[in-house]
Design a protein around this motif. Structure first.
Motif, short mmCIF file in Angstrom:
data_model
loop_
_atom_site.label_atom_id
_atom_site.label_comp_id
_atom_site.label_asym_id
_atom_site.label_seq_id
_atom_site.Cartn_x
_atom_site.Cartn_y
_atom_site.Cartn_z
N LYS A 14 0.86 -1.12 -0.02
CA LYS A 14 0.22 0.13 -0.02
C LYS A 14 0.88 1.22 0.00
N ARG A 15 0.61 1.91 -0.84
CA ARG A 15 1.19 3.39 -0.99
C ARG A 15 0.44 4.42 -0.85
N ASP A 16 0.55 5.45 0.42
CA ASP A 16 -0.19 6.57 0.74
C ASP A 16 0.16 7.78 0.17
N THR A 17 -0.45 8.26 -1.06
CA THR A 17 -0.02 9.41 -1.83
C THR A 17 -0.91 10.46 -1.44
N ILE A 18 -0.23 11.78 -1.15
CA ILE A 18 -0.86 12.85 -0.28
C ILE A 18 -0.64 13.91 -1.68
N PHE A 19 -1.59 14.47 -2.11
CA PHE A 19 -1.78 15.43 -3.26
C PHE A 19 -2.11 16.99 -2.56
N PRO A 20 -1.39 18.01 -3.32
CA PRO A 20 -1.55 19.45 -2.60
C PRO A 20 -3.01 19.65 -2.11
N PHE A 21 -3.35 20.51 -1.18
CA PHE A 21 -4.68 20.61 -0.78
C PHE A 21 -4.47 21.99 -0.06
N ASN A 22 -5.83 22.55 -0.09
CA ASN A 22 -5.98 23.90 0.84
C ASN A 22 -6.55 23.18 2.06
N PRO A 23 -5.97 23.36 3.16
CA PRO A 23 -6.48 22.59 4.68
C PRO A 23 -7.66 23.27 5.04
N ASN A 24 -8.16 24.31 4.78
CA ASN A 24 -9.38 24.95 5.06
C ASN A 24 -10.47 24.12 4.75
N TYR A 25 -10.29 23.35 3.72
CA TYR A 25 -11.73 22.59 3.01
C TYR A 25 -11.22 21.06 3.40
N ILE A 26 -10.98 20.49 4.55
CA ILE A 26 -10.70 19.12 4.58
C ILE A 26 -12.22 18.37 4.78
N SER A 27 -12.33 17.51 4.01
CA SER A 27 -13.62 16.68 4.36
C SER A 27 -13.47 15.79 5.33
N GLY A 74 -5.03 11.14 8.68
CA GLY A 74 -4.64 10.97 10.17
C GLY A 74 -4.97 11.85 11.13
N ILE A 75 -6.11 12.78 10.67
CA ILE A 75 -6.56 13.69 11.50
C ILE A 75 -7.77 13.37 12.35
N ASN A 76 -7.84 13.12 13.68
CA ASN A 76 -8.93 12.65 14.34
C ASN A 76 -10.21 13.54 14.15
N LEU A 77 -11.34 12.98 14.92
CA LEU A 77 -12.47 13.83 14.69
C LEU A 77 -12.49 15.10 15.67
N GLN A 78 -12.06 15.12 16.68
CA GLN A 78 -11.91 16.33 17.43
C GLN A 78 -11.07 17.49 17.12
N GLN A 79 -9.84 16.99 16.16
CA GLN A 79 -9.18 17.86 15.55
C GLN A 79 -10.04 18.34 14.45
N LEU A 80 -10.71 17.74 13.61
CA LEU A 80 -11.48 18.19 12.54
C LEU A 80 -12.36 19.33 12.98
N ASN A 81 -13.21 18.89 14.09
CA ASN A 81 -14.30 19.51 14.47
C ASN A 81 -13.68 20.99 14.95
N LYS A 82 -12.56 21.07 15.65
CA LYS A 82 -12.02 22.38 15.87
C LYS A 82 -11.75 23.17 14.78
N LEU A 83 -11.09 22.47 13.61
CA LEU A 83 -11.23 23.60 12.24
C LEU A 83 -12.53 23.82 11.68
N LYS A 84 -13.63 22.90 11.86
CA LYS A 84 -14.84 23.43 11.51
C LYS A 84 -15.47 24.27 12.23
N GLU A 85 -15.19 24.52 13.70
CA GLU A 85 -15.71 25.81 14.22
C GLU A 85 -15.12 26.78 13.93
N TYR A 86 -13.73 26.65 13.80
CA TYR A 86 -12.91 27.86 13.33
C TYR A 86 -13.43 28.51 12.01
N ARG A 87 -13.71 27.42 11.15
CA ARG A 87 -14.26 28.15 9.69
C ARG A 87 -15.56 28.60 9.89
N LYS A 88 -16.51 28.07 10.69
CA LYS A 88 -17.78 28.90 10.90
C LYS A 88 -17.77 30.17 11.41
N SER A 89 -16.73 30.61 11.87
CA SER A 89 -16.62 31.79 12.39
C SER A 89 -16.21 32.83 11.47
#
Length: 294
Positions: free
Chosen positions: A71-84, A92-107
């Motif tokens: 298995k090869r994990d390939t990461i392509f360039p992306f804008n971290p503001n729009y992580i699904s 490898g970003i856990n749900l708690q960390q993702l929710n913090k980003l979403k709350e920040y973006r909601k502001s």
């Protein structure tokens, strides 16, 4: 004194012809047998030589197959503001960390640097080092007074926010607005979406190898999988060769291998069972799994 062939003269002419014919038949049979044996041994020799040649390359074949199966994990360039959710899971970003980003973006705010991403999400330094080289933030426009590009990453306000469109609801006209996505590429993207019943991740845009990389980056910035679609599921345990071959991630050869494997070893239970099949696109395992059922 009797001659050796006097006994032959005792037979009638008809009998003599029969004896001669019998001798000729025996001669022909012996000659045919000799030719057959010669060809047989020559073929064995040829096969043995072929086998030696194959064996001489076996180590290299095993190495290539081993590399292919890894298995090869390939990461392509992306804008971290729009992580699904899916991309966060893959990175490898856990749900708690993702929710913090979403709350920040909601502001209405945006992260504009790797350090700011860490401060908002709280990701570990090890993960940040792995991901930060692939972060892509919009570049400040050219300074008309100085005539040069600014290197400072801009701070975005709410009014600067880009309107994000759900890739599964985007029209061809929406896609064509992206620089590098013309009529042909927009058609490919929409047709693939219809085949799959919807995209589950923007990483699937990387499947279109013919689309320019810069256009792929822009697609990922302007479009997201906002609502997880009801994808078209394929049951790998009873799907026909035609059905498996039409699935965009399988070709006819892999479809045949899947059917052969399940007929000889029984039904597949989980996606990991499919990874054992030679030629399976293991690097797309997580995405493919969302379109299959067992």
């Amino acid at each position: 004194m009797k001659k050796p062939y006097d006994f032959f003269l005792r037979f009638t002419k008809q009998q003599q012809k029969g004896i001669v014919a019998l001798l000729l038949l025996i001669l022909v049979i012996q000659l045919g047998y000799y030719i057959y044996v010669s060809v047989l041994f020559t073929g064995d020799k040829f096969t043995a030589e072929q086998e030696k040649e194959w064996l001489s390359h076996q180590t290299e074949i095993d190495r290539l197959q081993s590399q292919k199966s890894q298995k090869r994990d390939t990461i392509f360039p992306f804008n971290p503001n729009y992580i699904s959710d899916y991309k966060a899971y893959v990175l490898g970003i856990n749900l708690q960390q993702l929710n913090k980003l979403k709350e920040y973006r909601k502001s209405g705010a945006f992260v504009n640097s790797a350090q700011e991403f860490k401060n908002v999400t709280g990701v570990h330094d090890t993960l940040l080092v792995k991901l930060s080289p692939y972060f892509r933030f919009p570049v400040m426009p050219v300074n008309k007074q100085r005539g040069e590009e600014q290197n400072v990453v801009p701070t975005y306000t709410h009014k600067d926010e880009i309107t994000i469109i759900d890739i599964n609801k985007a029209t061809r006209e929406d896609l064509i607005k992206i620089h590098g996505i013309g009529d042909y590429y927009s058609k490919l993207i929409v047709e693939r979406r219809e085949q799959l019943g919807g995209y589950v991740s923007m990483e699937q845009m990387d499947d279109f190898s013919q689309i320019p990389q810069q256009a792929i980056i822009l697609l990922k910035e302007r479009f997201q999988v906002i609502e997880v679609p009801q994808t078209l599921k394929i049951n790998v345990n009873n799907a026909s060769l035609s059905q498996l071959s039409r699935f965009p991630y399988f070709d006819k050869e892999l479809a045949r291998a899947i059917i052969t494997h399940r007929s000889m070893l029984g039904k597949f239970v989980k996606i990991e069972d499919l990874l054992k099949i030679n030629g399976f696109p293991v690097q797309k395992e997580k995405i493919i799994a969302l379109y299959l059922e067992f």
